[in-house]
Design an enzyme around this catalytic site. Structure first.
Site: not given
Ligand code: ARG
Length: 284
Positions: A40, A107, A153, A182, A184, A276
């Site tokens: 990201n 991930r 995502r 995201h 959130d 998060c």
């Molecule tokens: N570096 C992680 C990603 O890009 C951060 C995730 C943050 N999570 C969230 N629920 N916004 O996946």
């Protein structure tokens, strides 16, 4: 929680006011938290100060505990630097969990470790079809409905699949700004009537949907949106936020909410904040 309120005339009536109370959360210690890849825009050219991250995370744990939230911990794994972001692992309702289908290869291995933890805690484990991406950070559960972000995502069709699994209406919203990848990160529902949001993160149609969903919809100023104000945690008229006192915190106070501030700047370097870092495993 449902409240019985007294009318001015003295007659008791049943008020359908849902107050969200988080009883238990799961977190992952940031032992191996680092920026080893970039998935990201926040993660570009950043290095984590692990000691500072650990102290910030401990302060968050302590704040949750002081607000009577029970805390569980999952064992962090080497080579999984984003495992700290527990919210992304799935969507939980009544001791059932729909597991994530991570978009990025980096991930994907987190899922097995979290699945094993959910199994040990006797959660009912639900899976989405492999071709539907889903990350928990895109799902916000309002009790009688779920709001789901898509665009970066999560797949647009995931909404329908989640609605079928949880037998709950799901409202899909299209995210268009890669910094708010995201849901959130750009929407913070406070209660069934009120939410904070960052309008440019959504396309026009989704902004309209939000206006219809929340009678009191409050736009966050750009600066605060980029401080991840929306990525806060609320339980029982209390909000834990990574935000300095300003528009967001003042508004919360006006609305009768108590604000607790925890600095999570090390995690924001990776694109994640307070919400998060936690996943609510038991709510009222
Ligand atoms: N570096 C992680 C990603 O890009 C951060 C995730 C943050 N999570 C969230 N629920 N916004 O996946």
């Amino acid at each position: 929680m449902y409240y019985f309120l007294k009318e001015p005339g003295g007659v008791l009536f049943f008020c359908l006011k849902m107050v969200k109370i988080i009883k238990k959360i799961l977190l992952c210690p940031p032992e191996h938290f680092q920026i080893q890849y970039q998935i990201n825009p926040w993660m570009a050219n950043k290095t984590i100060n692990r000691l500072r991250a650990k102290n910030q995370w401990l302060k968050l744990v302590d704040t949750c505990q002081r607000l009577n939230i029970q805390t569980d911990f999952i064992k962090p794994q080497r080579q999984l630097p984003d495992m700290v972001f527990a919210a992304d692992q799935g969507l939980i309702k009544n001791h059932s969990v729909i597991l994530a289908n991570f978009r990025f290869q980096e991930r994907k291995p987190e899922t097995k470790i979290y699945r094993d933890w959910f199994k040990t805690q006797n959660f009912k484990i639900l899976h989405l079809p492999k071709n539907l991406y889903f990350e928990g950070g895109d799902a916000l559960d309002l009790g009688n409905k779920i709001i789901l972000g898509h665009g970066f995502r999560t797949s647009p069709k995931t909404s329908e699949a989640i609605a079928n699994l949880f037998k709950t209406p799901v409202f899909g919203l299209k995210l268009i700004d890669p910094c708010f990848y995201h849901l959130d990160t750009c929407l913070f529902p406070l209660n069934e009537k009120t939410a904070f949001y960052y309008p440019p993160a959504f396309n026009q149609a989704s902004q309209k949907k939000l206006i219809n969903l929340f009678p009191r919809l409050i736009a966050l100023p750009k600066k605060e949106a980029f401080d991840l104000a929306a990525n806060s945690l609320n339980t029982d008229h209390q909000v834990i936020t990574n935000q300095k006192a300003n528009f967001f915190t003042k508004k919360l106070a006006q609305l009768g909410y108590r604000v607790y501030q925890v600095n999570v700047s090390e995690f924001i370097k990776s694109g994640g904040g307070i919400h998060c870092l936690t996943i609510a495993t038991e709510t009222n």
